[in-house]
Design a protein around this motif. Structure first.
Motif, PDB file in Angstrom:
ATOM      1  N   MET A 489     -29.886 -60.771  37.655  1.00 30.40           N
ATOM      2  CA  MET A 489     -30.912 -60.220  38.541  1.00 30.40           C
ATOM      3  C   MET A 489     -31.300 -58.805  38.109  1.00 30.40           C
ATOM      4  SD  MET A 489     -30.507 -59.624  42.592  1.00 30.40           S
ATOM      5  CE  MET A 489     -29.389 -58.264  42.510  1.00 30.40           C
ATOM      6  N   MET A 490     -30.296 -57.952  37.887  1.00 31.77           N
ATOM      7  CA  MET A 490     -30.597 -56.566  37.531  1.00 31.77           C
ATOM      8  C   MET A 490     -31.219 -56.503  36.145  1.00 31.77           C
ATOM      9  SD  MET A 490     -30.006 -54.926  40.176  1.00 31.77           S
ATOM     10  CE  MET A 490     -29.955 -53.177  39.825  1.00 31.77           C
ATOM     11  N   ASN A 491     -30.839 -57.414  35.304  1.00 31.32           N
ATOM     12  CA  ASN A 491     -31.418 -57.462  33.976  1.00 31.32           C
ATOM     13  C   ASN A 491     -32.904 -57.823  34.054  1.00 31.32           C
ATOM     14  OD1 ASN A 491     -31.324 -57.287  31.240  1.00 31.32           O
ATOM     15  ND2 ASN A 491     -30.817 -59.473  30.945  1.00 31.32           N
ATOM     16  N   HIS A 492     -33.224 -58.743  34.974  1.00 26.55           N
ATOM     17  CA  HIS A 492     -34.603 -59.189  35.085  1.00 26.55           C
ATOM     18  C   HIS A 492     -35.485 -58.182  35.806  1.00 26.55           C
ATOM     19  CE1 HIS A 492     -37.881 -61.241  37.302  1.00 26.55           C
ATOM     20  NE2 HIS A 492     -38.065 -61.827  36.144  1.00 26.55           N
ATOM     21  N   SER A 493     -34.976 -57.628  36.915  1.00 29.60           N
ATOM     22  CA  SER A 493     -35.850 -56.839  37.794  1.00 29.60           C
ATOM     23  C   SER A 493     -35.540 -55.347  37.830  1.00 29.60           C
ATOM     24  CB  SER A 493     -35.754 -57.389  39.220  1.00 29.60           C
ATOM     25  OG  SER A 493     -36.233 -58.706  39.266  1.00 29.60           O
ATOM     26  N   ALA A 512     -18.618 -56.383  37.062  1.00 30.61           N
ATOM     27  CA  ALA A 512     -20.060 -56.633  37.074  1.00 30.61           C
ATOM     28  C   ALA A 512     -20.809 -55.380  37.490  1.00 30.61           C
ATOM     29  CB  ALA A 512     -20.377 -57.779  38.025  1.00 30.61           C
ATOM     30  N   PHE A 513     -20.307 -54.697  38.521  1.00 31.15           N
ATOM     31  CA  PHE A 513     -20.955 -53.448  38.956  1.00 31.15           C
ATOM     32  C   PHE A 513     -20.923 -52.427  37.830  1.00 31.15           C
ATOM     33  CE2 PHE A 513     -20.247 -54.770  43.472  1.00 31.15           C
ATOM     34  CZ  PHE A 513     -21.545 -54.574  43.905  1.00 31.15           C
ATOM     35  N   GLU A 514     -19.757 -52.339  37.161  1.00 29.52           N
ATOM     36  CA  GLU A 514     -19.632 -51.330  36.105  1.00 29.52           C
ATOM     37  C   GLU A 514     -20.547 -51.646  34.927  1.00 29.52           C
ATOM     38  OE1 GLU A 514     -15.469 -50.848  35.301  1.00 29.52           O
ATOM     39  OE2 GLU A 514     -15.107 -49.983  37.277  1.00 29.52           O
ATOM     40  N   ASP A 515     -20.707 -52.950  34.641  1.00 29.41           N
ATOM     41  CA  ASP A 515     -21.641 -53.353  33.575  1.00 29.41           C
ATOM     42  C   ASP A 515     -23.071 -52.976  33.935  1.00 29.41           C
ATOM     43  OD1 ASP A 515     -19.769 -54.413  32.048  1.00 29.41           O
ATOM     44  OD2 ASP A 515     -20.332 -56.530  32.305  1.00 29.41           O
ATOM     45  N   VAL A 516     -23.446 -53.378  35.152  1.00 28.29           N
ATOM     46  CA  VAL A 516     -24.835 -53.201  35.578  1.00 28.29           C
ATOM     47  C   VAL A 516     -25.186 -51.724  35.649  1.00 28.29           C
ATOM     48  CG1 VAL A 516     -26.324 -53.426  37.600  1.00 28.29           C
ATOM     49  CG2 VAL A 516     -25.075 -55.400  36.755  1.00 28.29           C
ATOM     50  N   PHE A 517     -24.234 -50.905  36.095  1.00 26.13           N
ATOM     51  CA  PHE A 517     -24.507 -49.469  36.207  1.00 26.13           C
ATOM     52  C   PHE A 517     -23.775 -48.694  35.111  1.00 26.13           C
ATOM     53  CE2 PHE A 517     -25.112 -51.223  40.468  1.00 26.13           C
ATOM     54  CZ  PHE A 517     -26.425 -50.856  40.677  1.00 26.13           C
ATOM     55  N   SER A 518     -23.791 -49.252  33.917  1.00 27.65           N
ATOM     56  CA  SER A 518     -23.144 -48.550  32.804  1.00 27.65           C
ATOM     57  C   SER A 518     -24.046 -47.410  32.328  1.00 27.65           C
ATOM     58  CB  SER A 518     -22.862 -49.529  31.672  1.00 27.65           C
ATOM     59  OG  SER A 518     -24.081 -50.028  31.185  1.00 27.65           O
ATOM     60  N   PRO A 519     -23.446 -46.426  31.633  1.00 30.06           N
ATOM     61  CA  PRO A 519     -24.188 -45.185  31.332  1.00 30.06           C
ATOM     62  C   PRO A 519     -25.500 -45.389  30.591  1.00 30.06           C
ATOM     63  CG  PRO A 519     -21.856 -44.947  30.789  1.00 30.06           C
ATOM     64  CD  PRO A 519     -22.054 -46.370  31.174  1.00 30.06           C
ATOM     65  N   LYS A 521     -27.770 -47.551  31.088  1.00 25.17           N
ATOM     66  CA  LYS A 521     -28.818 -48.234  31.862  1.00 25.17           C
ATOM     67  C   LYS A 521     -29.385 -47.307  32.920  1.00 25.17           C
ATOM     68  CE  LYS A 521     -27.219 -52.830  30.998  1.00 25.17           C
ATOM     69  NZ  LYS A 521     -26.071 -53.668  31.281  1.00 25.17           N
ATOM     70  N   THR A 522     -30.678 -47.444  33.160  1.00 22.12           N
ATOM     71  CA  THR A 522     -31.277 -46.705  34.286  1.00 22.12           C
ATOM     72  C   THR A 522     -32.167 -47.653  35.067  1.00 22.12           C
ATOM     73  OG1 THR A 522     -33.054 -45.998  32.845  1.00 22.12           O
ATOM     74  CG2 THR A 522     -31.329 -44.376  33.296  1.00 22.12           C
ATOM     75  N   ALA A 543     -20.380 -43.463  41.724  1.00 20.33           N
ATOM     76  CA  ALA A 543     -20.792 -42.378  40.831  1.00 20.33           C
ATOM     77  C   ALA A 543     -21.727 -42.926  39.757  1.00 20.33           C
ATOM     78  CB  ALA A 543     -19.572 -41.719  40.207  1.00 20.33           C
ATOM     79  N   SER A 544     -21.402 -44.137  39.245  1.00 14.08           N
ATOM     80  CA  SER A 544     -22.259 -44.751  38.227  1.00 14.08           C
ATOM     81  C   SER A 544     -23.633 -45.061  38.799  1.00 14.08           C
ATOM     82  CB  SER A 544     -21.627 -46.043  37.720  1.00 14.08           C
ATOM     83  OG  SER A 544     -20.310 -45.815  37.323  1.00 14.08           O
ATOM     84  N   ILE A 545     -23.660 -45.551  40.046  1.00 13.11           N
ATOM     85  CA  ILE A 545     -24.942 -45.870  40.680  1.00 13.11           C
ATOM     86  C   ILE A 545     -25.791 -44.615  40.783  1.00 13.11           C
ATOM     87  CG2 ILE A 545     -26.028 -46.569  42.847  1.00 13.11           C
ATOM     88  CD1 ILE A 545     -23.747 -48.565  43.235  1.00 13.11           C
ATOM     89  N   PHE A 546     -25.172 -43.514  41.245  1.00 10.16           N
ATOM     90  CA  PHE A 546     -25.944 -42.273  41.385  1.00 10.16           C
ATOM     91  C   PHE A 546     -26.487 -41.813  40.026  1.00 10.16           C
ATOM     92  CE2 PHE A 546     -23.355 -41.427  45.364  1.00 10.16           C
ATOM     93  CZ  PHE A 546     -24.412 -41.721  46.208  1.00 10.16           C
ATOM     94  N   ARG A 547     -25.712 -42.080  38.972  1.00 11.27           N
ATOM     95  CA  ARG A 547     -26.156 -41.650  37.648  1.00 11.27           C
ATOM     96  C   ARG A 547     -27.299 -42.523  37.143  1.00 11.27           C
ATOM     97  NH1 ARG A 547     -21.505 -42.417  34.311  1.00 11.27           N
ATOM     98  NH2 ARG A 547     -22.293 -44.546  34.385  1.00 11.27           N
ATOM     99  N   CYS A 548     -27.228 -43.830  37.432  1.00  9.68           N
ATOM    100  CA  CYS A 548     -28.223 -44.752  36.873  1.00  9.68           C
ATOM    101  C   CYS A 548     -29.526 -44.794  37.665  1.00  9.68           C
ATOM    102  CB  CYS A 548     -27.656 -46.163  36.816  1.00  9.68           C
ATOM    103  SG  CYS A 548     -26.303 -46.326  35.675  1.00  9.68           S
ATOM    104  N   CYS A 549     -29.505 -44.324  38.910  1.00  4.57           N
ATOM    105  CA  CYS A 549     -30.689 -44.441  39.746  1.00  4.57           C
ATOM    106  C   CYS A 549     -31.185 -43.054  40.150  1.00  4.57           C
ATOM    107  CB  CYS A 549     -30.377 -45.254  40.999  1.00  4.57           C
ATOM    108  SG  CYS A 549     -29.504 -46.773  40.644  1.00  4.57           S
ATOM    109  N   PRO A 550     -32.032 -42.455  39.319  1.00  5.01           N
ATOM    110  CA  PRO A 550     -32.433 -41.068  39.594  1.00  5.01           C
ATOM    111  C   PRO A 550     -33.212 -40.904  40.902  1.00  5.01           C
ATOM    112  CG  PRO A 550     -33.721 -42.018  37.801  1.00  5.01           C
ATOM    113  CD  PRO A 550     -32.618 -42.973  38.073  1.00  5.01           C
ATOM    114  N   LYS A 551     -33.928 -41.936  41.319  1.00  2.00           N
ATOM    115  CA  LYS A 551     -34.767 -41.770  42.506  1.00  2.00           C
ATOM    116  C   LYS A 551     -34.071 -42.214  43.788  1.00  2.00           C
ATOM    117  CE  LYS A 551     -39.571 -42.148  40.960  1.00  2.00           C
ATOM    118  NZ  LYS A 551     -40.724 -43.053  41.083  1.00  2.00           N
TER     119      LYS A 551
END
Lengths: 590, 108
Positions: A489-493, A512-519, A521-522, A543-551
């Motif tokens: 899903m995250m890969n597609h959208s 899976a969370f760590e993969d999806v929000f790996s450094p 990826k944004t 912490a990874s989520i905050f890093r990957c999602c700037p907005k």
């Protein structure tokens, strides 16, 4: 003095005292003088009475001495007053003679003598002075009634002063209010528009007209009034402008049928009607609406469960031709399969259809939706149990044109719907599928892998998870949205995604969370994310989520018990942290 | 106050319909997208050259409050917990209209 004294044998003590130059007579004299001085000093009839008293004094000398002493004391006191700060302050503000002023202040210092009778300074009534008697603002004494009044006034003044002084950074606002604002996403300075709308809502009784405000402003006011439950037949008038094309009332609970009719009388150009909690919107109101020359493009009725099936059909038959959007919530059993079936005939241009909390529509009704050829946005939340086939039927027929597909609470619906979406939908932007107990991780993975659809902006896959009371964590067949589906899903959208909810999809693993929000990826557009009750979420994942999602603005993590201490970046809101600090942490870290 | 392009003055002047002039920090006005774009040197508006914005629709009393808000925003924009600014009730609707006109809505 000698002739006053009694001659005779003297005691040893008298001898001793005489040798030390102390005489009993002298002691008595000075005590008397002091007493008298004190009496005249404290009494209010200072100067005048003193002269008359003089003749009655047994000894003129003592009186004179006492007076001299008293005068000296007074002079000392006045000198002291003249030195005091209060005096200097008063002097600055008055042009009076220095001595007068000092004397005034000296007299003000009189302490009440209990038992004395005096006239009240305020009401001029006679009263008995007690130890509790207070001084008035002019320096006189106050009767109990007036002094209690004064005490009340002082208390009130203190209260307001306290309120003002606490208006600092924490701003006299309660913790609850601050938390409430955080949950609304309000951090920092409010916009001027918000401030004005709030002030207006606080004083809505004073407003008799909203003037020529733009529709956006009117909507903001409507929202604020409804939030504060201030919308009533009186404040409704503010929104009734003859040129208005939109009437949007978020809380119409206090309006009576006559008020709704008033809307249709005044707003002859009405195109869009949105009423939430429209309890009193009845058959008679519907009939009135049918009788008017109003042609609505969009109807949004929430809670209007008094409209019968007969009148739904009557309305659609009479005015359905131009209807583009129909949204109904909580209509009980009156909005039925038959009505859904009639939509095709009566509402050929319908693009939006939303039926929520509906108790009447069944599998039969869903099938009829497949024949709405213009439909672009479809949302269903039905109380009746539904099966997979009718949904697949709808997707196969109109899936290619749908931009919104939202189905809530569909425990029996399985992977075939996901496959149908994968095969047919190409223009979806918003997808919601919640509470399926049959869909599998493989199904979700297939949906999002090599899907021709462009990236979605809104995904809600809440509570698609394996449910078992005995072995809730043992999910052998990978039921619900799990790791693979989440990755796909995250890969597609991910590129376009703005809002994401995977609430309660508890089999998504930490890996899976760590993969999806790996450094590397944004997710540049992601604003709002809900990962509550995903058990594997840790501090590191956040912490990874905050890093990957700037907005990112808001992140919900209720029930993520592995979240302990997380540093929240400035301007972001983390809701639901399981600690004693409270449920909201607002970012302060830079 | 005329300012050369590229070397802009730190201050700008806002003028109300009845001729009141308010001089304030250029940066403080950036909360309003409308004024920001007016003053943007790339925009080629006359305002961007002169640093002077005239508002024919806004009276002095209302503009005063708006300017007060600019200062309030500028002072508090880095802070998270800010006491609300008082809005006088009698001017509320007029300020509301002005705020809408100047686009002072979503700060995010």
């Amino acid at each position: 003095m000698a002739n006053n004294s009694i001659r005779g044998p003297q005691s040893a003590l008298t001898d001793y005292l005489a040798s030390q130059n102390i005489s009993a007579y002298g002691i008595r004299q000075s005590v008397d003088a002091r007493r008298r001085a004190a009496a005249t000093n404290t009494s209010n009839q200072a100067a005048n009475g003193e002269e008359d008293d003089d003749d009655d004094e047994p000894s003129a000398t003592t009186a004179r001495q006492a007076r001299a002493q008293k005068r000296k004391k007074q002079a000392d006191a006045i000198a002291k007053i003249k030195d005091s700060k209060a005096f200097k302050r008063q002097k600055m503000h008055s042009a009076r003679d220095e001595d007068d002023l000092a004397l005034d202040m000296y007299q003000e210092k009189f302490v009440p003598v209990p038992g004395q009778i005096d006239n009240c300074e305020e009401c001029k009534k006679r009263f008995t002075v007690t130890a509790y008697t207070r001084q008035g603002p002019e320096g006189g004494l106050l009767c109990p009634k007036c002094s209690s009044k004064l005490a009340d006034a002082e208390k009130a003044a203190k209260k307001t002063a306290k309120k003002k002084s606490t208006g600092g950074p924490a701003g006299g606002r309660s913790r609850r209010k601050i938390a409430s604002q955080l949950l609304d996403g309000q951090v920092g300075v409010k916009s001027l528009l918000t401030l004005c709308v709030e002030t207006l809502a606080n004083n809505i009784d004073l407003a008799d007209d909203l003037g020529h405000s733009s529709p956006q402003v009117i909507d903001r006011i409507a929202r604020q009034l409804s939030k504060r439950r201030l919308l009533n037949p009186h404040t409704l008038n503010l929104f009734l402008q003859s040129q208005a094309e939109d009437i949007i009332l978020y809380d119409a609970a206090r309006l009576a049928p006559a008020d709704y009719e008033r809307i249709f009388q005044t707003c002859s150009k009405l195109k869009n009607l949105k009423l939430r909690n429209a309890i009193q919107f009845k058959d008679t109101t519907m009939e009135y609406l049918i009788s008017r020359h109003i042609v609505l493009n969009s109807i949004y009725l929430h809670g209007a469960n008094l409209i019968s099936e007969e009148y739904w059909e009557k309305y659609l038959k009479a005015k359905g031709k131009d209807l583009k959007a129909l949204r109904v919530y909580f209509t009980d059993k009156h909005f039925s399969d038959k009505i859904v079936q009639s939509l095709q005939k009566y509402c050929p241009s319908l693009t939006h259809l939303k039926i929520c909390h509906n108790q009447a529509v069944t599998n039969e009704g869903i099938k009829h939706i497949a024949r709405l050829k213009e439909l672009e946005h479809l949302s269903l939340q039905l109380v009746n149990e539904t099966s997979t086939e009718p949904y697949v039927h709808v997707i196969k027929n109109i899936g290619s044109q749908l931009r919104t597909f939202s189905v809530r609470v569909i425990p029996e619906v399985d992977d075939r719907l996901l496959d149908a979406i994968h095969d047919n939908c190409t223009t979806l932007a918003k997808l919601r599928i919640t509470r399926s107990e049959c869909m599998t991780d493989a199904g979700f993975a297939r949906l999002f892998t090599n899907w021709k659809n462009r990236p979605l902006t809104f995904i809600d896959l809440e509570l698609n998870r394996y449910v078992d009371a005995q072995t809730p964590r043992e999910n052998r067949h990978m039921v619900g949205l799990c790791s693979d589906g989440f990755r796909a899903m995250m890969n597609h959208s991910g590129k376009r995604l703005k809002r994401l909810s995977v609430h309660g999809c508890r089999h998504i693993t930490r890996e899976a969370f760590e993969d999806v929000f790996s450094p590397n990826k944004t997710y540049p557009e992601l604003l709002d994310m809900e990962i509550s009750f995903c058990e594997e979420v840790t501090d590191f994942v956040l912490a990874s989520i905050f890093r990957c999602c700037p907005k990112l603005k808001k992140l919900n993590v209720f029930g993520c018990m592995k979240v302990k201490e997380v540093r929240v970046p400035r301007g972001k809101i983390l809701v639901g942290v399981p600690n004693a600090m409270g449920m909201v942490i607002e970012g302060t870290e830079d | 106050m005329p300012a050369l392009n590229g070397n802009q003055s730190k201050y700008v002047t806002l003028v109300s319909s009845d001729g009141f002039e308010f001089v304030l920090l250029r940066e403080a006005t950036f909360v309003s997208p409308a004024i920001k774009s007016m003053l943007d040197p790339k925009s080629q508006f006359a305002e961007s050259k002169t640093g002077r914005c005239v508002f024919e629709e806004i009276s002095g009393m209302v503009l005063e409050k708006v300017v007060e808000y600019f200062q309030y925003w500028y002072k508090n924009k880095e802070r998270e917990d800010v006491p609300d600014m008082e809005i006088p009730v009698e001017l509320c609707l007029e300020i509301l209209t002005a705020a809408d006109y100047l686009g002072i809505d979503n700060l995010m």
